[in-house]
Design a protein around this motif. Structure first.
Motif, short mmCIF file in Angstrom:
data_model
loop_
_atom_site.label_atom_id
_atom_site.label_comp_id
_atom_site.label_asym_id
_atom_site.label_seq_id
_atom_site.Cartn_x
_atom_site.Cartn_y
_atom_site.Cartn_z
N LYS A 86 -1.44 16.24 -18.56
CA LYS A 86 -1.62 14.85 -18.93
C LYS A 86 -1.35 14.07 -17.83
CE LYS A 86 -0.04 11.26 -21.67
NZ LYS A 86 0.83 10.79 -22.74
N ARG A 87 -1.85 13.00 -17.63
CA ARG A 87 -1.74 11.75 -16.45
C ARG A 87 -2.10 10.50 -16.57
NH1 ARG A 87 -3.55 15.19 -12.06
NH2 ARG A 87 -2.81 16.68 -13.65
N ARG A 88 -1.80 9.69 -16.04
CA ARG A 88 -2.49 8.29 -16.55
C ARG A 88 -3.75 8.12 -15.92
NH1 ARG A 88 3.06 6.21 -15.84
NH2 ARG A 88 3.78 6.36 -17.97
N SER A 142 0.87 -1.28 -0.02
CA SER A 142 -0.02 0.09 -0.07
C SER A 142 0.80 1.21 -0.03
CB SER A 142 -0.86 -0.10 1.17
OG SER A 142 -1.95 -1.06 0.98
N THR A 143 2.11 1.10 0.69
CA THR A 143 3.00 2.29 0.61
C THR A 143 3.45 2.77 -0.81
OG1 THR A 143 3.63 1.76 2.80
CG2 THR A 143 5.03 3.35 1.41
N THR A 144 3.92 1.55 -1.89
CA THR A 144 4.37 1.86 -2.89
C THR A 144 3.32 2.46 -3.92
OG1 THR A 144 4.19 -0.61 -3.66
CG2 THR A 144 6.22 0.04 -2.60
N MET A 145 1.92 1.61 -3.68
CA MET A 145 1.08 2.03 -4.55
C MET A 145 0.39 3.49 -4.37
SD MET A 145 -1.16 -1.37 -5.27
CE MET A 145 -1.95 -1.55 -3.49
N ALA A 146 0.45 3.94 -3.16
CA ALA A 146 0.15 5.33 -2.83
C ALA A 146 1.14 6.16 -3.50
CB ALA A 146 0.21 5.57 -1.26
N VAL A 147 2.40 5.91 -3.34
CA VAL A 147 3.51 6.77 -4.09
C VAL A 147 3.07 6.81 -5.47
CG1 VAL A 147 5.94 6.95 -4.94
CG2 VAL A 147 5.30 6.30 -2.39
N GLY A 148 2.91 5.84 -6.11
CA GLY A 148 2.47 5.85 -7.50
C GLY A 148 1.22 6.55 -7.67
N ALA A 149 0.32 6.60 -6.86
CA ALA A 149 -1.01 7.62 -7.14
C ALA A 149 -0.53 8.99 -6.84
CB ALA A 149 -2.13 6.80 -6.39
N VAL A 150 0.16 9.22 -6.04
CA VAL A 150 0.47 10.65 -5.76
C VAL A 150 1.44 11.35 -6.85
CG1 VAL A 150 1.98 12.05 -4.23
CG2 VAL A 150 0.36 10.40 -3.18
N PHE A 151 2.44 10.53 -7.34
CA PHE A 151 3.03 11.02 -8.68
C PHE A 151 2.20 11.34 -9.68
CE2 PHE A 151 7.18 9.67 -6.59
CZ PHE A 151 8.00 10.86 -7.26
N ASP A 152 1.19 10.50 -9.91
CA ASP A 152 0.29 10.95 -10.91
C ASP A 152 -0.49 12.11 -10.75
OD1 ASP A 152 -0.83 9.91 -13.37
OD2 ASP A 152 -2.56 9.20 -12.59
N CYS A 153 -0.92 12.27 -9.43
CA CYS A 153 -1.46 13.61 -8.96
C CYS A 153 -0.83 14.83 -9.01
CB CYS A 153 -2.12 13.13 -7.55
SG CYS A 153 -3.33 14.49 -6.98
N LEU A 154 0.62 14.48 -8.69
CA LEU A 154 1.46 15.91 -8.75
C LEU A 154 1.77 16.17 -10.19
CD1 LEU A 154 3.85 14.81 -5.96
CD2 LEU A 154 2.37 16.73 -5.97
#
Lengths: 477, 395
Positions: free
Chosen positions: A306-308, A43-55
């Motif tokens: 643009k984001r995923r 859950s930590t690494t997936m959260a990082v993935g989503a935050v990068f997308d959001c940033l």
């Protein structure tokens, strides 16, 4: 105006066909596929993935808090939000709060972010939810669950979806739970759980919000409604007077699965991806009660970089080869460990080197411009000492400079380790790392890659996170 | 800076049987090699004034120089342990050369020893060297396969063709190993064996990887002016070079992955000391660090045996075979003799020493009248290189 200013999502690359799960147990299949976190994800690494997308397109210095939500946080005593904040390279004068212990944790974090901005404590708060829940092997839920994450930035300027209202109900019943020592989600009898729990409460929450705001279901543009299954989703939406074709956002069950505390936010992201200025979005959430949010989309939505998002990540999956791999990725089948690492991790060195290890900073020499990684105090090229600026490499793209496909270095369920020399496109920095989420036979020198934050292994009693590369996932808009 | 040329000589050498020595511990291997060296030099333990010891991994740390003092009873003298990965023994021997050249000691023992087969794992293990977290999960074959992939890419060689080219290096070394009684492996192999072998770390297959072995080798070193007191045919040190690169050059910007600066720099320093300007012509025999077949190919170019990018032509023409212009790895190399890391550099030097004395243990691999030979080790993941040049006459 207070509301959502950016959004992002993360769906793991691997997808497990439900027919394959069904076949393993000789039982019926729910059809479609579910997202499965790789064995280096949590859950930590997936959260990082989503935050990068959001940033994407956001200024990190404007962010004053990060709220993390999950029912599967990798630590029961230690916050995840500071790990995520450090990894995505936020400053340290920020609020970090974790939300846990229920399927409404994700929407709780969102509501808390709205209130924090609303009361003037902050101008921008990131809320992120990620979950990776386990259901009993052979159960319906094993097929129905999925793994994923979503992130929403809440702020008071450049709002893309303004916060218009909220209604919540508390409810105590033993319908779905996990005791501290439980591995798998427990439930009471399904008909009671669905009838007296989910259906009754989520209906009350949605109609309560509609009544409170004095609006008719027909005037809502998008209904973001998480549900345990497609049948319940349809029943609730139709009974409340929503049109399935034009209003209900796909609940992401067919091809991702129920992602727990992250799920409502993932559907909200999916709604934002299709919303136009002036649209209204009704988001609902269930778990030990229910709540509903109303958002109104603004003109700013067209400014989104643009984001995923859900759409981009959904379309870039790789089939997981076997059901057994899923079991071992989740540690339900014990795999023979690879050879022990010869180097022992240390909490102090992990702490000292966190700008390189977590924030993935390299050093850019002020004298000659050479970029070194990890951070180099003496320049590789001109030998200047302590004369550098730290630069973030985590969001840089790179290419495979050379690689090898090592058949001895892995563990028994995943014996192949792809060693990769990455050269970043922009600064020509060299990063030596493992490649993940890949099909080894497709790797070539020159292949475009991106960096992804992963769990490397567990040594010294704590999770050792670092960065890997993966083939560039091209989805998104 | 002065040259070491002709100031130091080797007057005795020993080498244990290499292989899976389930019967022997670290101490047994050391005794086997050192007592052969004593006998060869006509000396005994009481003649040794200092010992330079190279060992890497068994046990990993904390044994200091006690192999020498425990097993060999070399007490009351300095025992200086050197750990430089696969070049450990080689550099320990070079330190011994310098200790003798300084005039402080007259008779010094250099010992390289490694017991790999007590770990319970094949290979050298996973994840060593840099950082427990930043370190990729890698093995040695995986690290050197990075070189093969980039070399093939840079020179436009199809990987299957590339595997054939480096496969010929393995075939040569297996041929030589079959003629080498103390080697770990004695089987001849064919190109078909090479190409059909299981892949260890793409593009390297089983026969591209060296043996994982136990072994020890030792040298008795003295000053040139007293060398003939020990024997009539001492072997003289002509030059050496050692060079270190970054901890792992993987992170170094612009690192090319077809060549290694450490190999180029260490060999040029050794050639300069030895007065060699054209190694391809002036070196008669070489023992080099073929930990993987692709490494031997890179060595041909980095040590100046073959023109840059053209080693494959020399491989095809048989230039490095026993009958070729520059025989390389005449005893089977790391590939077949085996690679107990700390022992390897001194084992290579043992082969050069015996070849230069025309006293190789199997005449079938004796090279005709060699005058100058070279030994070379390459350590780490990879970044550290050592070269020593020896001759059988002064000047």
């Amino acid at each position: 105006m207070i509301g959502i200013t950016s959004y992002g999502a993360y769906i793991p690359t691997f997808r497990l066909s439900r027919d394959m799960i069904a076949k393993a147990w000789g039982r019926g299949s729910l059809g479609g596929e579910r997202a499965v976190a790789n064995n280096d994800e949590d859950s930590t690494t997936m959260a990082v993935g989503a935050v990068f997308d959001c940033l994407q397109g956001q200024n990190r210095r404007d962010i004053q808090g990060l709220f993390f939500a999950s029912t599967t946080a990798p630590y029961s005593e230690k916050q995840i939000s500071p790990i995520v904040a450090k990894t995505v390279d936020l400053g340290n004068e920020i609020l970090t709060y974790d939300f846990a212990n229920g399927l409404r944790a994700g929407t709780s974090a969102l509501r808390a972010a709205i209130d924090t901005v609303g009361n003037g404590s902050a101008t921008n708060i990131l809320s992120v939810a990620a979950d990776c829940r386990l259901a009993y092997p052979q159960s319906d839920a094993e097929q129905a669950f999925g793994d994923g994450a979503a992130a929403l930035m809440v702020g008071n300027s450049k709002v893309i979806a303004s916060f218009e209202g909220h209604y919540a109900l508390a409810n105590e019943m033993m319908d779905v739970w996990r005791k501290t020592e439980d591995t798998f989600v427990q439930t009471w009898e399904g008909r009671w759980v669905l009838g007296e729990g989910y259906s009754k409460l989520i209906t009350k929450a949605i109609s309560g919000l509609l009544n409170k705001k004095g609006i008719d279901p027909k005037s809502v543009s998008w209904l973001a409604l998480p549900a345990p299954n497609l049948r319940s989703h349809r029943q609730i939406a139709q009974s409340l007077g929503f049109d399935m074709k034009t209003q209900a956002v796909d609940p992401l069950l067919a091809n991702i699965g129920d992602c727990g505390a992250a799920h409502p936010l993932m559907i909200l992201v999916s709604a934002l991806e299709r919303a136009k200025s002036g649209d209204t979005i009704l988001l609902a959430s269930y778990g030990d009660g229910a709540e509903a949010f109303l958002f109104k989309v603004t003109d700013e939505i067209v400014q989104m970089k643009k984001r995923r998002g859900i759409e981009g990540y959904l379309n870039t999956g790789i089939p997981l080869a076997t059901y057994e791999k899923y079991l071992s990725y989740r540690n339900l089948l014990e795999s023979k460990p690879g050879e022990p690492f010869r180097l022992l991790p240390s909490a102090t060195s992990y702490w000292r080197d966190q700008n390189s290890i977590l924030s993935f900073h390299g050093s850019k020499c002020r004298n000659c411009g050479t970029v070194g990684f990890p951070i180099q105090r003496v320049c590789y090229t001109c030998l200047a000492k302590d004369d550098f600026d730290e630069i973030r490499l985590s969001d840089k793209l790179g290419q495979v400079f050379t690689y090898s496909i090592d058949n001895l270095a892995g563990r028994s369920d995943d014996p192949v380790v792809v060693q990769t020399m990455v050269e970043t496109e922009e600064d020509k920095a060299r990063v030596y790392c493992m490649m993940t989420d890949c099909r080894p036979e497709e790797i070539r020198v020159g292949m475009p890659v991106e960096f992804t934050f992963r769990k490397i292994y567990e040594g010294a009693g704590f999770h050792n996170y670092f960065w890997k590369c993966r083939p560039l996932r091209r989805g998104g808009k | 800076m002065q040259s070491i040329k002709d100031r130091v000589a080797i007057v005795g050498m020993g080498c244990s049987k290499f292989g899976e020595r389930w019967d022997a511990g670290l101490n047994d291997l050391a005794i086997e090699a050192v007592y052969e060296a004593y006998q060869d030099a006509g000396v005994g333990p009481k003649d040794i004034q200092a010992c330079y010891l190279g060992t890497v991994s068994a046990p990993l740390t904390g044994i200091a120089g006690t192999v020498a003092s425990e097993a060999l009873k070399l007490r009351d003298i300095p025992v200086i342990r050197n750990e430089n990965w696969c070049a450990s023994g080689h550099i320990a021997m070079i330190e011994a050369f310098m200790a003798v050249a300084s005039g402080i000691y007259d008779v010094v023992l250099a010992l390289g020893v490694e017991k790999l087969k007590d770990t319970g794992f094949p290979g050298l293990g996973t994840g060593r060297g840099m950082h427990p977290v930043i370190e990729a999960r890698r093995t040695s074959p995986g690290s050197f396969a990075l070189l093969a992939t980039r070399y093939f890419h840079t020179y436009g060689i199809d990987p299957q063709k590339g595997k054939e080219i480096i496969g010929k290096i393995a075939i040569k070394n297996h041929h030589n190993g079959a003629l080498s009684p103390k080697a770990h492996f004695h089987n001849e192999i064919t190109l078909e064996n090479v190409m059909k072998a299981p892949i260890v770390a793409w593009p390297l297959g089983l026969y591209d990887c060296c043996g994982n072995s136990d072994g020890a080798a030792a040298a008795i070193i003295t000053r040139t002016d007293i060398a003939k007191r020990f024997r009539s045919d001492p072997i003289y040190i002509k030059g050496f070079g050692v060079a270190m690169d970054s901890m792992i050059p993987h992170f170094r910007p612009e690192f090319g992955w077809t060549s290694f600066d450490a190999m180029v720099k260490s060999s040029r320093k050794a050639y300069e000391q030895a007065g060699i300007s054209n190694p391809r012509e002036e070196i008669d025999i070489a023992e080099v660090h073929d930990c993987f077949s692709i490494t031997e190919l890179a060595i041909y170019e980095d040590l100046g045996f073959s023109p840059r990018g053209r080693a494959s032509e020399d491989i095809e023409s048989g230039f490095f075979t026993l009958e070729g212009g520059l025989p390389v790895n005449t005893d089977g190399g790391l590939k077949c003799f085996g690679h107990p890391m700390g022992a390897s550099g001194i084992r290579m030097t043992y082969e050069i020493y015996k070849q230069l004395q025309q006293k190789v243990d199997n005449p079938k691999r004796q090279v005709k009248n060699p005058r100058r030979g070279l030994s070379h080790t390459f350590g780490g993941p990879p970044q550290l290189s050592a070269v020593a040049i020896l001759g059988n006459e002064k000047g």
